[in-house]
Design a protein around this motif. Structure first.
Motif, PDB file in Angstrom:
ATOM      1  N   PRO A  32       1.116  -1.282  -0.252  1.00 28.25           N
ATOM      2  CA  PRO A  32       0.235  -0.178  -0.236  1.00 28.25           C
ATOM      3  C   PRO A  32       0.890   0.779   0.272  1.00 28.25           C
ATOM      4  CG  PRO A  32      -0.407  -0.961   1.982  1.00 28.25           C
ATOM      5  CD  PRO A  32       0.649  -1.846   1.537  1.00 28.25           C
TER       6      PRO A  32
ATOM      7  N   ARG B 250      -1.136   6.882  -8.868  1.00 31.57           N
ATOM      8  CA  ARG B 250      -1.959   6.546  -8.081  1.00 31.57           C
ATOM      9  C   ARG B 250      -1.696   5.237  -6.812  1.00 31.57           C
ATOM     10  NH1 ARG B 250      -8.255   6.883 -10.111  1.00 31.57           N
ATOM     11  NH2 ARG B 250      -7.788   8.350 -11.933  1.00 31.57           N
ATOM     12  N   TYR B 251      -1.717   5.546  -5.740  1.00 29.74           N
ATOM     13  CA  TYR B 251      -1.931   4.130  -4.880  1.00 29.74           C
ATOM     14  C   TYR B 251      -2.392   3.102  -4.594  1.00 29.74           C
ATOM     15  CZ  TYR B 251       2.206   7.131  -2.849  1.00 29.74           C
ATOM     16  OH  TYR B 251       3.358   8.152  -2.382  1.00 29.74           O
TER      17      TYR B 251
ATOM     18  N   HIS C  76      -4.777   2.352  -2.612  1.00 26.67           N
ATOM     19  CA  HIS C  76      -5.819   2.315  -2.141  1.00 26.67           C
ATOM     20  C   HIS C  76      -7.143   2.850  -3.305  1.00 26.67           C
ATOM     21  CE1 HIS C  76      -5.173   6.588  -1.528  1.00 26.67           C
ATOM     22  NE2 HIS C  76      -3.860   5.971  -1.278  1.00 26.67           N
ATOM     23  N   ALA C  77      -6.772   3.627  -3.728  1.00 21.81           N
ATOM     24  CA  ALA C  77      -7.851   4.077  -5.100  1.00 21.81           C
ATOM     25  C   ALA C  77      -8.037   2.786  -5.500  1.00 21.81           C
ATOM     26  CB  ALA C  77      -7.190   4.848  -6.095  1.00 21.81           C
ATOM     27  N   PHE C  78      -7.966   2.257  -5.870  1.00 28.80           N
ATOM     28  CA  PHE C  78      -8.477   1.078  -6.102  1.00 28.80           C
ATOM     29  C   PHE C  78      -9.639  -0.265  -6.068  1.00 28.80           C
ATOM     30  CE2 PHE C  78      -4.515   2.469  -8.398  1.00 28.80           C
ATOM     31  CZ  PHE C  78      -4.933   3.004  -9.805  1.00 28.80           C
ATOM     32  N   SER C  79     -10.375  -0.379  -7.288  1.00 30.78           N
ATOM     33  CA  SER C  79     -11.197  -1.600  -6.241  1.00 30.78           C
ATOM     34  C   SER C  79     -11.109  -3.446  -6.519  1.00 30.78           C
ATOM     35  CB  SER C  79     -12.791  -1.823  -6.868  1.00 30.78           C
ATOM     36  OG  SER C  79     -12.300  -2.104  -8.732  1.00 30.78           O
ATOM     37  N   GLY C  80     -11.552  -3.875  -5.721  1.00 30.03           N
ATOM     38  CA  GLY C  80     -10.503  -5.371  -5.836  1.00 30.03           C
ATOM     39  C   GLY C  80     -10.208  -5.668  -6.845  1.00 30.03           C
TER      40      GLY C  80
ATOM     41  N   GLN D 205     -10.203  -4.288  -9.687  1.00 30.27           N
ATOM     42  CA  GLN D 205      -8.923  -3.631 -10.514  1.00 30.27           C
ATOM     43  C   GLN D 205      -7.243  -3.949  -9.771  1.00 30.27           C
ATOM     44  OE1 GLN D 205     -10.642   0.314  -9.533  1.00 30.27           O
ATOM     45  NE2 GLN D 205     -10.670   1.351 -11.834  1.00 30.27           N
ATOM     46  N   ARG D 206      -7.534  -3.944  -8.739  1.00 27.19           N
ATOM     47  CA  ARG D 206      -6.132  -3.843  -8.015  1.00 27.19           C
ATOM     48  C   ARG D 206      -5.298  -5.630  -8.431  1.00 27.19           C
ATOM     49  NH1 ARG D 206      -6.019  -2.768  -1.469  1.00 27.19           N
ATOM     50  NH2 ARG D 206      -8.083  -0.823  -2.028  1.00 27.19           N
TER      51      ARG D 206
END
Lengths: 703, 409
Positions: free
Chosen positions: A482, A525-526, A528-532, A534-535
């Protein structure tokens, strides 16, 4: 379904229920005008992806919503008996009636059997407490009732088990205890919040059957909260589909699942891998569930809807529910116009009789036969010592996580490793990549005419090989650091191996980001800005950037919602074609495995019990464990009932049963044949590319 | 006595096997774990960990307030020569045990205080002070007072606050001896307020210094224990258990007693710091070890190893940034223990000794019950101790809530 004229009386009527949360980010209408009723002795299932308000609805019924959440409108009319009907939404907090309703009239089963029981009280204590709170009986009488109830939920030796603590129970047994606690006061309504999501598929089948049997016996109504359409099809009478806090479609389970009218329901069904024929792309819903703080105008589903029409679906207020038939409603302005594009029905898993088209098989074999395997695993073992707690740390037992694993993996193919939790599949995957050092065996990696044994490589030699094989992890939240930007995460392998830097690194990161369906500007971006979902794409990009030959995906889609899962599966298949990747796909979900894999390894107790090509395995499973596993999949078709033929739970890898590890659960096991210590059944060749490890193969086949 | 606590113990949820089960479904407030929306999150999505920590810390009002209190305390300790009205050693035998003199304001005299005068009861021979409201002592900011050497570097006589001698010279109602003892005076007629400010320099710095040594010991030993593991870990853990099994206060007393009485003051000061830190590192070492053990199993650390990263890269790029914020919190929360430890030792006469001024040394005067009963203001050094300890605790709480911006958001 019964006759419409003799509609059973409903015991719970929820109308226009609204539960809102006032948070720093603004008002969150988690449940925004939900209306449904539960009939006596029937099961209503509420389905939807995470973040759609299913659980909040359930908690609202028991008034378990905590600040900053609040029920801001609507009625929850509960029929306690013939004279008394109460509106739970109106009851005072801490009123006696509310306490009576909770547990006495409505009871609840939670998702996590591991945390829902108190670890410091005996199981008997907790069951008796439930009885004593709601009934005026003596403690002796309560204990008698508890023993009786535990027996009915299928716990052997209930008198003895009563005095044990929850840690002495397995996950499935704990869920049985939870059910016993919930039903011991003979509630009118049982709310089951994802009751089987945390359980293995064979245990899930047992629990679903148990709930159904008890429901029939006690005339309890059930409100089932789940994301799994298979579970819905197998247990529910009626189903309500929720999206962003509202019901979008509701009706009898057969009609909704077989003839869905709302595009969201259609999308959910199309996203399921098991319904689609193999090798076809999943028709995933695009995008993911938006945040409840930013509900799109008009129909909230329109940005993801393939049928949406500009100027109709994206303006005005949310579409109201319109009645299509008795008890059948849908909230879509175009419900009359649209039909589901030719629903593709695959043959149900186990019933399939017709053999595989032989030419397909031949060409595949023809392709593979002369090719050298990319990876040959030979007799791979991984044992973990269990040491005593004292100062001396003597070894007291061994967890045999992986035993004698052998298989070949050919370039360009996808091999599935499947099994329940504790079967050793994840350990096997990690050992192959040398995240864990193997205890014994060889991992031969063939490349450019050379063969290296990964098992004996030093850390330095391994480093070079790391560019050739990569892993995609299960948890999209913990697998990305993160504290690093997405660009740093994806570019890290290039930096480690000194393959690129500066502008070249940047452009390669941007290329791979675009390839997995993200935008190049997401680089800064980091996580934490993404949904599951997208991660998970970021994780795939990191594995992909070095152009590896082999990618091991460890439960890569099991943490994702079904629509996002379908998107990721499609992506993985596209990438395989484009970059000629070879996958090892580790999963517990057989429908995913069936969809994506060419060949499947079934593991039980750390050993391979069956290896076969996918079609063969699903059409003619030979090992009793494979058969049970396939039978336990809840099919999302109410007319394909759950064939339940297996009891017990996964063997403990630190104390495996002698002989065949599966014999205590096996319907075909024979004493003196299957349970001889030191003589585990060897893998036998049944056909080219089909092996199974069972001494009674002839007898057990298709009984 | 103080012990390191692990402030995260109950905050961190147990790791779950399948992330779907960790979804909002089992928590009653499903919005605690809401995923940020990627579209709208463009701004917040580009913030680094420290920026996120700062954003969350800012919302914790009490912690921000405490932070400013601590800034004031430390500034006054650093520039104590300027902020104190008198030198800590200057005596005025006419004002032994003088009571606190409160500043007043009216338009005729401006900021002033009433003069007090010592009188002797003819019958009991006891001293007591009487106010003489006719005599006015003008006060002011940025006045000239007793000369001092600022940081021992140069002569100066500017004081932040004190008796305004220039106004005094002009005044008609001025008494012959003009003094201003805000918190009263001690048994030698020294200004308690000035000594509290000077004492802060010792007491507050000893906390920071001891924590610095503690953190070096704790992070290195704990880091080795967690990362190397095996027999080394075993040995270090057992040693920590043995060390923390000693009762802390007697051990402090014993260690403090070892220091020769004829040591120079600076050596005693450093000695006390060392005594405090030698016993304080064990808790921190455990926190660091636990953190490394759990972070090492995080999938991103495993992923880094599988990418081919070496030990150094895994440790410095993935593990250590993962817990620096936690370390800061643990350290912040343990500074109060160090301050209290110094105070306790000095109070018992085993730590710092006069003429060094620290809050603990000042409280030695309060050892005699009779003195406290007659002159309760000699207990006033307790106030800065309480303020400092509370402020550090609140600050630590705020940091703890902010430190893990990726936890329960």
């Amino acid at each position: 379904m019964g006759d419409i004229n003799t509609m059973p009386e409903s015991i719970l009527n929820v109308s226009d229920l609204k539960t809102h949360f006032h948070t720093e980010e603004g008002l969150i209408p988690a449940v925004d005008g939900v209306t449904f009723s539960v009939s006596k002795g029937k099961t209503l299932a509420i389905v939807g992806e995470s973040g759609c308000g299913k659980s909040v609805t359930a908690y609202s019924l028991l008034r378990l919503i905590q600040a900053p959440g609040k029920i801001v409108g609507g009625q929850i009319k509960l029929k306690i008996d013939d004279e008394l009907t109460v509106d739970i939404a109106e009851l005072r907090e801490k009123s006696d009636l509310l306490y009576h309703v909770r547990g006495g009239v409505i009871s609840m089963i939670f998702q996590e059997p591991m945390t829902a029981l108190s670890p410091v009280h005996t199981v008997g204590n907790q069951v008796c407490e439930a009885i004593l709170t709601h009934n005026e009986v003596s403690p002796e009488e309560a204990e008698k009732q508890a023993v009786d109830m535990l027996r009915r939920v299928g716990i052997p030796g209930p008198e003895k088990r009563l005095k044990q603590y929850p840690f002495e129970f397995s996950g499935g047994m704990r869920q049985r205890v939870m059910i016993a606690m919930a039903l011991v006061c003979k509630p009118k309504l049982l709310i089951a919040d994802e009751p089987t999501t945390a359980l293995d598929v064979t245990v899930q089948a047992q629990i679903l059957k148990l709930i159904k049997d008890l429901q029939a016996e006690m005339e309890t109504s059930v409100l089932l909260i789940t994301h799994d359409l298979g579970v819905v099809a197998q247990t529910a009478d009626d189903v309500a589909v929720m999206y962003l806090g509202r019901i979008v479609e509701q009706g009898p389970v057969r009609e909704v699942l077989k003839n869905p009218r709302h595009p969201y329901t259609m999308g959910l069904l199309d996203s399921l891998p098991s319904i689609n024929a193999r090798a076809e792309r999943l028709r995933a819903i695009t995008g993911s569930v938006p945040s409840l703080t930013q509900i799109p105008a008009g129909c909230p589903f329109h940005p993801r809807c393939p049928y949406a029409v500009g100027g109709v679906c994206d303006v005005g207020h949310r579409p109201d529910l319109t009645e299509l038939g008795p008890g059948r409603v849908v909230a879509c302005v175009r419900a009359e116009e649209i039909t589901r594009e030719q629903p593709v029905r695959a043959k149900p898993a186990i019933q399939s009789e017709n053999p595989l088209p032989s030419e397909v098989k031949e060409t595949e074999n023809g392709d593979k036969a002369p090719v050298q395997p990319l990876l040959s695993v030979r007799n791979l073992c991984k044992h973990f010592p269990i040491r005593s707690k004292g100062l001396l740390k003597r070894q007291v037992a061994t967890v045999r996580a992986v035993q004698d694993l052998s298989f070949d993996l050919y370039p360009g193919e996808t091999l599935g490793i499947v099994g329940e939790s504790g079967s050793g599949k994840t350990t096997a995957a990690r050992t192959i990549l040398r995240a864990i050092d193997p205890t014994a065996g060889q991992i031969l990696f063939h490349r450019d005419g050379h063969t290296v044994d990964l098992a004996t490589q030093s850390a330095k030699e391994l480093k070079g090989l790391r560019t050739r094989m990569q892993m995609i992890f299960q948890d999209p939240f913990s697998s990305l650091n993160p504290r690093m930007t997405v660009g740093d995460i994806i570019g890290e392998p290039l930096r480690i191996h000194g393959l690129a830097e500066g502008d070249e690194l940047k452009s390669r990161v941007e290329t791979v980001l675009a390839r997995v369906g993200l935008k190049p500007e997401h680089r800064v971006r980091y996580p934490h800005a993404f949904s599951g979902g997208q991660r998970q794409r970021i994780g795939i990009a990191r594995a992909l950037i070095m152009n590896p030959d082999l990618i091991i995906a460890d439960e890569a889609v099991s943490a994702l919602d079904v629509s996002v899962q379908a998107q990721v599966i499609n992506l993985l298949e596209d990438l395989q074609e484009e970059f000629n990747l070879t996958y090892i796909f580790v999963a517990h979900d057989l429908s995913v495995i069936r969809h994506i894999c060419d060949r499947i390894v079934v593991m039980y107790g750390g050993k391979v019990v069956e290896i076969a090509e996918t079609e063969t395995l699903f059409a003619r499973p030979r090992h009793p464990y494979t058969q049970s596993l396939l039978a336990a999949i809840p099919h999302p078709d109410p007319d394909t009932p759950l064939a339940y033929n297996i009891s017990g739970e996964v063997a403990d890898p630190s104390a495996l049963p002698p002989g065949c590890s599966f014999h205590p659960r096996c319907p075909h096991a024979k004493a003196g044949l299957c349970d001889i210590a030191g003589k585990p059944p060897p893998l036998q060749n049944l056909a080219p590319n089909h092996q199974a490890a069972c001494v009674r193969l002839e007898e057990s086949y298709r009984i | 006595m103080q012990r390191f606590r692990n402030p995260f113990q109950k905050k961190r949820p147990a790791p779950r096997v399948r992330a779907r089960q960790a979804s909002p479904l089992h928590s009653r407030n499903p919005f605690r774990k809401k995923q940020p929306d990627p579209g709208a999150g463009a701004a917040i999505g580009e913030l680094s960990q420290w920026q996120l920590i700062f954003l969350r810390f800012r919302k914790h009002r009490l912690a921000v307030f405490s932070f400013f209190i601590l800034v004031v305390l430390y500034l006054s300790a650093i520039f104590c020569e300027f902020f104190s009205p008198y030198n800590p050693g200057s005596r005025n035998l006419d004002y032994m045990h003088a009571p606190p003199m409160l500043p007043k304001f009216n338009f005729q005299n401006g900021l002033h205080t009433d003069a007090i005068r010592m009188e002797q009861d003819p019958a009991t021979f006891r001293h007591h002070f009487v106010r003489s409201p006719d005599e006015v002592i003008p006060l002011g900011f940025f006045v000239r007072g007793e000369p001092y050497r600022f940081w021992g570097l140069f002569e100066c006589d500017w004081r932040f606050f004190g008796v305004n001698h220039r106004a005094l010279a002009r005044s008609s109602a001025a008494p012959d001896a003009a003094v201003f003892y805000f918190m009263g005076a001690d048994k030698y007629g020294r200004d308690i307020f000035s000594r509290v400010i000077y004492g802060g320099r010792i007491s507050l710095s000893i906390g920071i210094l001891a924590i610095a040594i503690t953190s070096i010991l704790g992070i290195i030993i704990g880091g080795i224990s967690g990362y190397v593991g095996g027999a080394v870990d075993e040995f270090i853990q057992r040693s920590i258990e043995v060390i923390s099994a000693f009762p802390q206060l007697p051990l402090w007393l014993a260690l403090a007693a070892i220091m020769p009485a004829d040591w120079p003051l600076v050596a005693v000061y450093l000695g006390i710091t060392l005594v405090l830190s030698l016993l304080g590192w064990t808790g921190l070492a455990r926190v660091v070890r636990g953190k490394i053990l759990s972070l090492r199993e995080e999938e991103y650390a495993v992923a880094a190893r599988l990418l081919g990263a070496g030990h150094g890269r895994v440790l410095f790029r993935h593990l250590i940034p993962g817990f620096t914020s936690h370390i800061i919190v643990v350290l912040t929360l343990s500074i109060p223990g160090m301050i209290l430890g110094e105070t306790a030792l000095s109070f018992l006469g085993l730590g710092l000794r006069p003429p060094v001024v620290s809050w603990g040394v000042m409280l030695q005067d309060a050892m005699h019950l009779q003195a406290v009963a007659n002159y309760p203001w000699i207990l006033l050094p307790v106030i800065p101790i309480i303020v400092a300890v509370l402020a550090f605790n609140f600050l630590g709480d705020g940091l703890r809530d902010a430190a893990d911006p990726y936890g329960g958001h």
